[in-house]
Design a protein around this motif. Structure first.
Motif, PDB file in Angstrom:
ATOM      1  N   ALA A   1       0.828  -1.201   0.000  1.00 21.37           N
ATOM      2  CA  ALA A   1       0.000   0.000   0.000  1.00 21.37           C
ATOM      3  C   ALA A   1       0.864   1.254   0.000  1.00 21.37           C
ATOM      4  O   ALA A   1       1.942   1.276   0.574  1.00 21.37           O
ATOM      5  CB  ALA A   1      -0.903  -0.003   1.222  1.00 21.37           C
ATOM      6  N   ALA A   2       0.366   2.289  -0.656  1.00 26.46           N
ATOM      7  CA  ALA A   2       1.078   3.564  -0.701  1.00 26.46           C
ATOM      8  C   ALA A   2       1.032   4.227   0.678  1.00 26.46           C
ATOM      9  O   ALA A   2       0.034   4.139   1.395  1.00 26.46           O
ATOM     10  CB  ALA A   2       0.450   4.473  -1.742  1.00 26.46           C
ATOM     11  N   ARG A   3       2.105   4.876   1.019  1.00 29.67           N
ATOM     12  CA  ARG A   3       2.181   5.566   2.307  1.00 29.67           C
ATOM     13  C   ARG A   3       1.315   6.827   2.248  1.00 29.67           C
ATOM     14  O   ARG A   3       1.351   7.566   1.255  1.00 29.67           O
ATOM     15  CB  ARG A   3       3.630   5.927   2.568  1.00 29.67           C
ATOM     16  CG  ARG A   3       3.873   6.474   3.929  1.00 29.67           C
ATOM     17  CD  ARG A   3       5.356   6.670   4.139  1.00 29.67           C
ATOM     18  NE  ARG A   3       5.582   6.724   5.561  1.00 29.67           N
ATOM     19  CZ  ARG A   3       6.732   6.778   6.134  1.00 29.67           C
ATOM     20  NH1 ARG A   3       7.818   6.767   5.388  1.00 29.67           N
ATOM     21  NH2 ARG A   3       6.846   6.838   7.429  1.00 29.67           N
ATOM     22  N   PRO A   4       0.566   7.118   3.318  1.00 35.60           N
ATOM     23  CA  PRO A   4      -0.272   8.321   3.292  1.00 35.60           C
ATOM     24  C   PRO A   4       0.591   9.583   3.317  1.00 35.60           C
ATOM     25  O   PRO A   4       1.685   9.590   3.857  1.00 35.60           O
ATOM     26  CB  PRO A   4      -1.116   8.199   4.559  1.00 35.60           C
ATOM     27  CG  PRO A   4      -0.394   7.248   5.439  1.00 35.60           C
ATOM     28  CD  PRO A   4       0.398   6.358   4.546  1.00 35.60           C
ATOM     29  N   LYS A   5       0.079  10.630   2.718  1.00 37.48           N
ATOM     30  CA  LYS A   5       0.797  11.902   2.701  1.00 37.48           C
ATOM     31  C   LYS A   5       0.748  12.530   4.097  1.00 37.48           C
ATOM     32  O   LYS A   5      -0.137  12.248   4.893  1.00 37.48           O
ATOM     33  CB  LYS A   5       0.179  12.836   1.671  1.00 37.48           C
ATOM     34  CG  LYS A   5       0.360  12.322   0.249  1.00 37.48           C
ATOM     35  CD  LYS A   5       0.146  13.429  -0.745  1.00 37.48           C
ATOM     36  CE  LYS A   5       0.346  12.911  -2.143  1.00 37.48           C
ATOM     37  NZ  LYS A   5       1.624  13.217  -2.706  1.00 37.48           N
ATOM     38  N   THR A   6       1.749  13.402   4.377  1.00 30.86           N
ATOM     39  CA  THR A   6       1.788  14.126   5.654  1.00 30.86           C
ATOM     40  C   THR A   6       1.643  15.613   5.385  1.00 30.86           C
ATOM     41  O   THR A   6       1.883  16.088   4.278  1.00 30.86           O
ATOM     42  CB  THR A   6       3.108  13.859   6.407  1.00 30.86           C
ATOM     43  OG1 THR A   6       4.192  14.341   5.614  1.00 30.86           O
ATOM     44  CG2 THR A   6       3.299  12.388   6.702  1.00 30.86           C
ATOM     45  N   VAL A   7       1.296  16.344   6.415  1.00 37.46           N
ATOM     46  CA  VAL A   7       1.096  17.785   6.306  1.00 37.46           C
ATOM     47  C   VAL A   7       2.406  18.492   6.658  1.00 37.46           C
ATOM     48  O   VAL A   7       3.139  18.059   7.536  1.00 37.46           O
ATOM     49  CB  VAL A   7      -0.038  18.237   7.267  1.00 37.46           C
ATOM     50  CG1 VAL A   7      -0.239  19.738   7.203  1.00 37.46           C
ATOM     51  CG2 VAL A   7      -1.324  17.520   6.929  1.00 37.46           C
ATOM     52  N   CYS A   8       2.682  19.592   5.985  1.00 36.65           N
ATOM     53  CA  CYS A   8       3.860  20.416   6.268  1.00 36.65           C
ATOM     54  C   CYS A   8       3.877  20.780   7.746  1.00 36.65           C
ATOM     55  O   CYS A   8       2.838  21.053   8.351  1.00 36.65           O
ATOM     56  CB  CYS A   8       3.811  21.681   5.412  1.00 36.65           C
ATOM     57  SG  CYS A   8       5.118  22.884   5.771  1.00 36.65           S
ATOM     58  N   ARG A   9       5.066  20.779   8.349  1.00 36.76           N
ATOM     59  CA  ARG A   9       5.204  21.067   9.788  1.00 36.76           C
ATOM     60  C   ARG A   9       4.937  22.522  10.145  1.00 36.76           C
ATOM     61  O   ARG A   9       4.749  22.845  11.307  1.00 36.76           O
ATOM     62  CB  ARG A   9       6.600  20.672  10.258  1.00 36.76           C
ATOM     63  CG  ARG A   9       6.780  19.186  10.301  1.00 36.76           C
ATOM     64  CD  ARG A   9       8.123  18.817  10.863  1.00 36.76           C
ATOM     65  NE  ARG A   9       8.246  17.370  10.894  1.00 36.76           N
ATOM     66  CZ  ARG A   9       9.387  16.723  10.963  1.00 36.76           C
ATOM     67  NH1 ARG A   9      10.519  17.398  11.020  1.00 36.76           N
ATOM     68  NH2 ARG A   9       9.411  15.418  10.978  1.00 36.76           N
ATOM     69  N   LYS A  10       4.945  23.417   9.170  1.00 37.50           N
ATOM     70  CA  LYS A  10       4.646  24.826   9.434  1.00 37.50           C
ATOM     71  C   LYS A  10       3.178  24.938   9.811  1.00 37.50           C
ATOM     72  O   LYS A  10       2.289  24.466   9.091  1.00 37.50           O
ATOM     73  CB  LYS A  10       4.949  25.672   8.189  1.00 37.50           C
ATOM     74  CG  LYS A  10       4.492  27.105   8.260  1.00 37.50           C
ATOM     75  CD  LYS A  10       5.283  27.902   9.246  1.00 37.50           C
ATOM     76  CE  LYS A  10       4.840  29.359   9.182  1.00 37.50           C
ATOM     77  NZ  LYS A  10       5.120  30.080  10.371  1.00 37.50           N
ATOM     78  N   VAL A  11       2.913  25.550  10.953  1.00 33.35           N
ATOM     79  CA  VAL A  11       1.549  25.686  11.448  1.00 33.35           C
ATOM     80  C   VAL A  11       0.671  26.384  10.407  1.00 33.35           C
ATOM     81  O   VAL A  11       1.063  27.402   9.854  1.00 33.35           O
ATOM     82  CB  VAL A  11       1.528  26.469  12.783  1.00 33.35           C
ATOM     83  CG1 VAL A  11       0.113  26.705  13.253  1.00 33.35           C
ATOM     84  CG2 VAL A  11       2.329  25.731  13.838  1.00 33.35           C
ATOM     85  N   ALA A  12      -0.488  25.819  10.146  1.00 28.72           N
ATOM     86  CA  ALA A  12      -1.510  26.368   9.252  1.00 28.72           C
ATOM     87  C   ALA A  12      -1.110  26.368   7.781  1.00 28.72           C
ATOM     88  O   ALA A  12      -1.759  27.010   6.974  1.00 28.72           O
ATOM     89  CB  ALA A  12      -1.919  27.773   9.692  1.00 28.72           C
ATOM     90  N   CYS A  13      -0.046  25.660   7.399  1.00 27.56           N
ATOM     91  CA  CYS A  13       0.340  25.597   5.982  1.00 27.56           C
ATOM     92  C   CYS A  13      -0.607  24.665   5.223  1.00 27.56           C
ATOM     93  O   CYS A  13      -1.223  25.075   4.252  1.00 27.56           O
ATOM     94  CB  CYS A  13       1.783  25.139   5.821  1.00 27.56           C
ATOM     95  SG  CYS A  13       2.269  24.907   4.085  1.00 27.56           S
ATOM     96  N   GLY A  14      -0.685  23.413   5.647  1.00 26.28           N
ATOM     97  CA  GLY A  14      -1.604  22.470   5.026  1.00 26.28           C
ATOM     98  C   GLY A  14      -1.117  21.792   3.769  1.00 26.28           C
ATOM     99  O   GLY A  14      -1.829  20.968   3.194  1.00 26.28           O
ATOM    100  N   ALA A  15       0.095  22.111   3.301  1.00 20.88           N
ATOM    101  CA  ALA A  15       0.615  21.459   2.095  1.00 20.88           C
ATOM    102  C   ALA A  15       0.852  19.978   2.379  1.00 20.88           C
ATOM    103  O   ALA A  15       1.338  19.607   3.441  1.00 20.88           O
ATOM    104  CB  ALA A  15       1.915  22.130   1.667  1.00 20.88           C
ATOM    105  N   LEU A  16       0.479  19.133   1.425  1.00 20.76           N
ATOM    106  CA  LEU A  16       0.655  17.692   1.577  1.00 20.76           C
ATOM    107  C   LEU A  16       1.991  17.262   0.982  1.00 20.76           C
ATOM    108  O   LEU A  16       2.370  17.681  -0.115  1.00 20.76           O
ATOM    109  CB  LEU A  16      -0.487  16.946   0.909  1.00 20.76           C
ATOM    110  CG  LEU A  16      -1.866  17.159   1.555  1.00 20.76           C
ATOM    111  CD1 LEU A  16      -2.950  16.471   0.743  1.00 20.76           C
ATOM    112  CD2 LEU A  16      -1.868  16.648   2.983  1.00 20.76           C
TER     113      LEU A  16
END
Length: 122
Positions: free
Chosen positions: A2-17
């Motif tokens: 299975a593909a690994r799930p994406k994570t969110v950028c560590r910068k608060v409120a960025c939201g980039a995957l």
């Protein structure tokens, strides 16, 4: 597999995957862990090298480690040295570097008082 799930950028409120944990390209400079508050200049490059450190130590000893500014909320324990007449103001008066860093123009300060005084001067 299975593909690994994406994570969110560590910068608060960025939201980039992202495919791997960390920062997105826009916030990659935060990977370092700290940024210099005065551009890219070190303390020595800003005039606070070894000679300043020795002078700072003398001033803190002279003032017995106590804050001389004593504003409301003062912690009384001095860990910093403040220019009574700030560098910018002193230069506008035509003072030399020796006059600016003269012991008579320096005082011990707690972080809270020094920060408040510097903000007022700015």
């Amino acid at each position: 597999m299975a593909a690994r799930p994406k994570t969110v950028c560590r910068k608060v409120a960025c939201g980039a995957l992202l495919d791997t944990p960390g920062y997105c390209a826009r916030h990659a400079k935060l990977k370092v862990g700290w940024n210099r508050s005065h551009g890219d200049k070190s303390s020595a490059e800003r005039g606070y090298g070894w000679e300043w450190q020795k002078l700072r130590s003398r001033i803190l000893s002279r003032d017995v480690g106590l804050c001389k500014i004593k504003r409301p909320g003062c912690t009384f324990v001095a860990r910093e040295v403040d220019h009574i007449i700030g560098k910018e103001q002193a230069r506008s008066r035509g003072w030399t570097d020796e006059q600016i860093d003269a012991e008579s123009n320096l005082q011990s300060a707690c972080t809270r008082c020094h920060t408040a005084k510097t903000q007022e001067e700015g």
